[in-house]
Motif scaffolding. Sequence first.
Motif, PDB file in Angstrom:
ATOM      1  N   TRP A 189      58.122  39.712  54.046  1.00 42.55           N
ATOM      2  CA  TRP A 189      56.865  39.981  53.344  1.00 42.55           C
ATOM      3  C   TRP A 189      57.026  39.795  51.837  1.00 42.55           C
ATOM      4  CZ3 TRP A 189      54.767  43.712  49.957  1.00 42.55           C
ATOM      5  CH2 TRP A 189      53.372  43.800  49.948  1.00 42.55           C
ATOM      6  N   LEU A 190      58.112  40.306  51.288  1.00 41.51           N
ATOM      7  CA  LEU A 190      58.352  40.187  49.849  1.00 41.51           C
ATOM      8  C   LEU A 190      58.503  38.726  49.430  1.00 41.51           C
ATOM      9  CD1 LEU A 190      60.827  43.153  49.256  1.00 41.51           C
ATOM     10  CD2 LEU A 190      58.392  43.061  48.671  1.00 41.51           C
ATOM     11  N   SER A 191      59.138  37.938  50.284  1.00 38.46           N
ATOM     12  CA  SER A 191      59.321  36.519  49.984  1.00 38.46           C
ATOM     13  C   SER A 191      57.986  35.780  50.014  1.00 38.46           C
ATOM     14  CB  SER A 191      60.290  35.891  51.001  1.00 38.46           C
ATOM     15  OG  SER A 191      60.429  34.507  50.772  1.00 38.46           O
ATOM     16  N   ILE A 192      57.185  36.030  51.048  1.00 36.58           N
ATOM     17  CA  ILE A 192      55.889  35.355  51.190  1.00 36.58           C
ATOM     18  C   ILE A 192      54.939  35.744  50.058  1.00 36.58           C
ATOM     19  CG2 ILE A 192      53.816  35.162  52.635  1.00 36.58           C
ATOM     20  CD1 ILE A 192      55.613  35.525  55.076  1.00 36.58           C
ATOM     21  N   GLU A 193      54.940  37.030  49.692  1.00 35.92           N
ATOM     22  CA  GLU A 193      54.017  37.542  48.672  1.00 35.92           C
ATOM     23  C   GLU A 193      54.560  37.387  47.245  1.00 35.92           C
ATOM     24  OE1 GLU A 193      51.049  38.531  49.457  1.00 35.92           O
ATOM     25  OE2 GLU A 193      51.362  38.445  51.643  1.00 35.92           O
ATOM     26  N   HIS A 194      55.724  36.741  47.107  1.00 37.73           N
ATOM     27  CA  HIS A 194      56.351  36.503  45.794  1.00 37.73           C
ATOM     28  C   HIS A 194      56.595  37.814  45.041  1.00 37.73           C
ATOM     29  CE1 HIS A 194      55.594  32.259  46.455  1.00 37.73           C
ATOM     30  NE2 HIS A 194      54.317  32.525  46.659  1.00 37.73           N
TER      31      HIS A 194
ATOM     32  N   GLY B 100      59.730  39.366  45.280  1.00 39.59           N
ATOM     33  CA  GLY B 100      61.169  39.546  45.436  1.00 39.59           C
ATOM     34  C   GLY B 100      61.792  40.434  44.375  1.00 39.59           C
ATOM     35  N   LYS B 101      61.163  40.499  43.189  1.00 36.58           N
ATOM     36  CA  LYS B 101      61.724  41.330  42.115  1.00 36.58           C
ATOM     37  C   LYS B 101      61.743  42.813  42.507  1.00 36.58           C
ATOM     38  CE  LYS B 101      57.238  41.629  39.751  1.00 36.58           C
ATOM     39  NZ  LYS B 101      56.511  41.356  38.488  1.00 36.58           N
ATOM     40  N   HIS B 102      60.809  43.234  43.359  1.00 35.59           N
ATOM     41  CA  HIS B 102      60.775  44.634  43.784  1.00 35.59           C
ATOM     42  C   HIS B 102      61.927  44.978  44.724  1.00 35.59           C
ATOM     43  CE1 HIS B 102      57.126  45.234  41.669  1.00 35.59           C
ATOM     44  NE2 HIS B 102      56.328  44.628  42.531  1.00 35.59           N
ATOM     45  N   GLN B 103      62.423  43.948  45.415  1.00 40.74           N
ATOM     46  CA  GLN B 103      63.545  44.167  46.328  1.00 40.74           C
ATOM     47  C   GLN B 103      64.750  44.717  45.568  1.00 40.74           C
ATOM     48  OE1 GLN B 103      63.674  44.254  49.437  1.00 40.74           O
ATOM     49  NE2 GLN B 103      65.411  43.211  50.388  1.00 40.74           N
ATOM     50  N   VAL B 104      64.928  44.243  44.349  1.00 40.43           N
ATOM     51  CA  VAL B 104      66.046  44.710  43.529  1.00 40.43           C
ATOM     52  C   VAL B 104      65.919  46.206  43.257  1.00 40.43           C
ATOM     53  CG1 VAL B 104      67.226  44.475  41.315  1.00 40.43           C
ATOM     54  CG2 VAL B 104      66.310  42.448  42.453  1.00 40.43           C
ATOM     55  N   THR B 105      64.703  46.634  42.946  1.00 42.85           N
ATOM     56  CA  THR B 105      64.475  48.060  42.673  1.00 42.85           C
ATOM     57  C   THR B 105      64.746  48.900  43.910  1.00 42.85           C
ATOM     58  OG1 THR B 105      62.762  47.502  41.056  1.00 42.85           O
ATOM     59  CG2 THR B 105      62.784  49.761  41.887  1.00 42.85           C
ATOM     60  N   PHE B 106      64.232  48.452  45.045  1.00 40.28           N
ATOM     61  CA  PHE B 106      64.399  49.202  46.289  1.00 40.28           C
ATOM     62  C   PHE B 106      65.876  49.366  46.642  1.00 40.28           C
ATOM     63  CE2 PHE B 106      60.115  47.230  47.582  1.00 40.28           C
ATOM     64  CZ  PHE B 106      59.426  48.229  46.920  1.00 40.28           C
ATOM     65  N   VAL B 107      66.597  48.266  46.556  1.00 37.99           N
ATOM     66  CA  VAL B 107      68.001  48.313  46.930  1.00 37.99           C
ATOM     67  C   VAL B 107      68.834  49.081  45.916  1.00 37.99           C
ATOM     68  CG1 VAL B 107      70.000  46.927  47.557  1.00 37.99           C
ATOM     69  CG2 VAL B 107      67.740  46.131  48.161  1.00 37.99           C
ATOM     70  N   SER B 108      68.454  48.999  44.648  1.00 40.65           N
ATOM     71  CA  SER B 108      69.146  49.781  43.623  1.00 40.65           C
ATOM     72  C   SER B 108      69.016  51.271  43.915  1.00 40.65           C
ATOM     73  CB  SER B 108      68.562  49.485  42.233  1.00 40.65           C
ATOM     74  OG  SER B 108      68.758  48.134  41.885  1.00 40.65           O
ATOM     75  N   ILE B 109      67.817  51.660  44.342  1.00 42.48           N
ATOM     76  CA  ILE B 109      67.597  53.065  44.710  1.00 42.48           C
ATOM     77  C   ILE B 109      68.518  53.452  45.863  1.00 42.48           C
ATOM     78  CG2 ILE B 109      65.929  54.670  45.747  1.00 42.48           C
ATOM     79  CD1 ILE B 109      63.748  53.129  44.182  1.00 42.48           C
ATOM     80  N   GLY B 110      68.619  52.561  46.862  1.00 39.34           N
ATOM     81  CA  GLY B 110      69.486  52.829  48.006  1.00 39.34           C
ATOM     82  C   GLY B 110      70.943  52.921  47.611  1.00 39.34           C
ATOM     83  N   ALA B 111      71.382  52.006  46.731  1.00 39.99           N
ATOM     84  CA  ALA B 111      72.785  51.994  46.310  1.00 39.99           C
ATOM     85  C   ALA B 111      73.140  53.253  45.530  1.00 39.99           C
ATOM     86  CB  ALA B 111      73.050  50.752  45.458  1.00 39.99           C
ATOM     87  N   VAL B 112      72.286  53.622  44.581  1.00 35.81           N
ATOM     88  CA  VAL B 112      72.546  54.825  43.774  1.00 35.81           C
ATOM     89  C   VAL B 112      72.543  56.067  44.665  1.00 35.81           C
ATOM     90  CG1 VAL B 112      71.627  56.308  41.950  1.00 35.81           C
ATOM     91  CG2 VAL B 112      71.655  53.823  41.643  1.00 35.81           C
ATOM     92  N   THR B 113      71.563  56.135  45.578  1.00 32.97           N
ATOM     93  CA  THR B 113      71.475  57.277  46.496  1.00 32.97           C
ATOM     94  C   THR B 113      72.723  57.389  47.357  1.00 32.97           C
ATOM     95  OG1 THR B 113      69.065  57.063  46.613  1.00 32.97           O
ATOM     96  CG2 THR B 113      70.130  58.348  48.352  1.00 32.97           C
ATOM     97  N   ASN B 114      73.153  56.250  47.911  1.00 30.13           N
ATOM     98  CA  ASN B 114      74.300  56.259  48.810  1.00 30.13           C
ATOM     99  C   ASN B 114      75.593  56.638  48.094  1.00 30.13           C
ATOM    100  OD1 ASN B 114      75.391  55.964  51.396  1.00 30.13           O
ATOM    101  ND2 ASN B 114      75.962  53.843  51.023  1.00 30.13           N
ATOM    102  N   ILE B 115      75.825  56.039  46.950  1.00 32.58           N
ATOM    103  CA  ILE B 115      77.056  56.325  46.194  1.00 32.58           C
ATOM    104  C   ILE B 115      77.090  57.788  45.740  1.00 32.58           C
ATOM    105  CG2 ILE B 115      78.311  55.816  44.060  1.00 32.58           C
ATOM    106  CD1 ILE B 115      77.363  52.896  44.379  1.00 32.58           C
ATOM    107  N   THR B 116      75.938  58.272  45.250  1.00 29.63           N
ATOM    108  CA  THR B 116      75.874  59.668  44.799  1.00 29.63           C
ATOM    109  C   THR B 116      76.145  60.635  45.945  1.00 29.63           C
ATOM    110  OG1 THR B 116      74.242  59.068  43.104  1.00 29.63           O
ATOM    111  CG2 THR B 116      74.431  61.407  43.681  1.00 29.63           C
TER     112      THR B 116
END
Length: 393
Positions: free
Chosen positions: A316-321, A323-339
């Motif tokens: 969906w992110l690719s079709i709707e252009h 993709g920049k939001h994907q970075v935010t979402f995954v950053s949240i996941g990475a910070v949450t997981n590491i913490t």
Amino acid sequence: MARYLGAQDFGLINYSLAYIIIFTTISNLGIDSIIVNEIIKKREETGKVIGTTICLRLISSALSIFLIFLIVKYVIQDSFVIQMITLIQSISLLLVVFDTIDYWFQSNLQSKYIVIAKSVAFSIVSLWRLALIFFEKSVYYFAFATVLESIVISAFILWFYFKYKGPKLRFSFLQAKELLSHGFYFFIAGLLIVVYTQIDKIMLGQMMGGTTVGIYAAAMTISNLWVFIPNALIESARPVIMSSKSENEASYLKKYKQLYCSIIWIGIGASICITLLSKPIILLIYGEQFIESISVLIILIWSRIFSLIGTTRAIWLSIEHLGKHQVTFVSIGAVTNITLNLLLIPHYGAIGAAIATLLAEVISTFIALLIFKQTRPLFKLILEAFLFKGVKV
């Protein structure tokens, strides 16, 4: 293999493999997320798109192997075994670049050939591992299994591609620039995804040792056993959904909602079954020495549903252009997981890492959609798919 190697050596294999998986994502350059869409839009330039991607990935793979060499030489100085098995497995990075051809088969709805290639490779590697156990070989030979699997898969993919007269492969600097530009956000997001999905093993290895990594890896292996079914569904549906976007918006949204409904409920069914059968599964496959994996498995299995939601979200992110939001979402996941890993692993070991993974997946793949106005409709769509709303054929 886990029974033969024991929790310690099995943990070391998976610990070193975590580094390889991270650098596999780096070598992919984020192009995997957009290449099907590129092929569908530029059918006449398919050979150029695939050829350029392979060349870019070969260069990045060679650089990745060099970086892995530096890491194992200077960061993991106290373990020659980890250094060697990591370097052995890193060779596979040069071979997995030919997985790019997989996307040509996907765009033509011919994924069966890739399934055949991977099934044959799995069978050969399984026989290799059984032979190693029979002849009582060391952990280094088991590390080579990763390379062997890549060799077989690449050979079959190339054979099928040329047999069925795939477009002539060629390189274009202009195409390379375009792919790198469009794939940038997906590269960052993909790197963050793989970091926070593999960081558990790395942090467990550093904080608790190889045995705990083995306990965790055993549970993770079982939790991933069934995901080939929804993943196959996602990969098969991807080109259909992308094509329908330009034809009919209502049809596009309905097909996308049907895909979500399918993977969510397949995931729920699989999670319930594995939760109920977790103890006999672990004892049957791994034995008493991995009994601690039972509790870890019960937690990890539910995280797979949200992982699949995240995989489907990328379409969906690719079709709707977006993709920049994907970075935010995954950053949240990475910070949450590491913490959470830092807080939970010292007290709960592998179980703490599993809890961190589950919470990070829930927050980053689902709840985070509420942050941006553009992605809130997807949050609603996922809920409606879960409730079977608007999915009837």
